[in-house]
Design an enzyme around this catalytic site. Structure first.
Site, mmCIF file in Angstrom:
data_model
loop_
_atom_site.group_PDB
_atom_site.id
_atom_site.type_symbol
_atom_site.label_atom_id
_atom_site.label_comp_id
_atom_site.label_asym_id
_atom_site.label_seq_id
_atom_site.Cartn_x
_atom_site.Cartn_y
_atom_site.Cartn_z
ATOM 1 N N HIS A 119 0.855 -1.188 0.000
ATOM 2 C CA HIS A 119 0.000 0.000 0.000
ATOM 3 C C HIS A 119 0.891 1.238 0.000
ATOM 4 C CE1 HIS A 119 -4.086 -1.812 0.956
ATOM 5 N NE2 HIS A 119 -3.266 -2.844 0.970
ATOM 6 N N HIS A 128 -7.508 0.292 -4.366
ATOM 7 C CA HIS A 128 -6.783 -0.599 -3.469
ATOM 8 C C HIS A 128 -5.295 -0.261 -3.447
ATOM 9 C CE1 HIS A 128 -6.161 -5.120 -2.189
ATOM 10 N NE2 HIS A 128 -5.561 -4.268 -1.383
ATOM 11 N N TYR A 169 23.094 -2.388 -20.799
ATOM 12 C CA TYR A 169 23.264 -1.667 -19.541
ATOM 13 C C TYR A 169 23.913 -2.576 -18.501
ATOM 14 C CZ TYR A 169 22.017 0.925 -15.296
ATOM 15 O OH TYR A 169 22.067 1.604 -14.094
#
Length: 234
Positions: free
Chosen positions: A96, A170, A229
């Site tokens: 979250h 969410h 890279y």
């Protein structure tokens, strides 16, 4: 059972608070052993300060506990569905984290606005469909997984080229070749969401999307057969 994998998943879970991606217990990481058809995931609602490798829970691809003294993460059905549907996934993260959640709650994809984004995500990070009341009431976590897959199929997106999604209202899920790769993608997603928000505030009238040729350059210099890279593994 899967003692080494438990340690790997424990370390990946501990990387979430270390990188300011979780508050309290709001996050989880899993990693799958494809050969055994089992995955290891964080137990539900356990404080990171008390978490131990032996607390990790082993579950099968239907989300049933195979080994562990604690309940697995409440998001286990989502992880299980994604593992069943996308064979290339090796690890999954749900958090979250603040900036990614802000975009999820607004129902806005995280735009591919610059090269920082393009190094990891080959295009906008999409928002999954808002779940209906019936979907929330019946198998909420499973239907969350279905909504994630649905948006990738509808928009013809490659989940390994765009290793993350926002679940509407969410928060973010990210994934990768293993648990730590999924954590890396969770870190990048929150950073670019932060950058995008401020870019959009500074110039609301601008289409902030990076040109396709620059998106291609930055993504493919890190990914694919011609990537250059970093240091050679030869």
């Amino acid at each position: 059972m899967l003692e080494n994998l438990k340690k790997v998943v424990y370390e990946a879970n501990m990387a979430l608070p270390a990188n300011n991606l979780v508050t309290l217990t709001w996050g989880n990481v899993s990693q799958i052993d494809r050969e055994k058809g089992l995955f290891v995931i964080k137990p539900s609602g356990v404080d990171y300060k008390t978490l131990r490798p032996e607390d990790m829970v082993v579950v099968d691809l239907e989300g049933h506990v195979v080994e562990g003294d604690m309940n697995p993460s409440s998001d286990t059905p989502t992880h299980a569905f994604l593992y069943r549907h996308w064979d290339d996934l090796g690890g999954i993260v749900h958090t979250h984290s603040k900036w990614a959640v802000a975009f999820a709650q607004a129902g806005i994809p995280v735009p591919a606005a610059g090269t920082t984004h393009a190094d990891t995500f080959y295009g906008d990070v999409p928002v999954a469909d808002r779940l209906t009341q019936a979907e929330v009431a019946d198998d909420y976590e499973l239907n969350t997984g279905k909504s994630i897959v649905r948006v990738f199929e509808r928009e013809n997106l490659d989940p390994m080229a765009i290793p993350g999604v926002l679940t509407n209202d969410h928060g973010p899920f990210t994934w990768g070749k293993d648990a730590m790769d999924a954590v890396h993608n969770a870190i990048v997603l929150d950073v670019v969401a932060d950058m995008d928000y401020h870019t959009m505030q500074l110039n609301p009238a601008q289409d902030i999307h990076v040109p396709q040729y620059l998106l291609d350059k930055h993504y493919y210099r890190k990914h694919g057969a011609n990537a250059y890279y970093g240091q050679s593994k030869d």
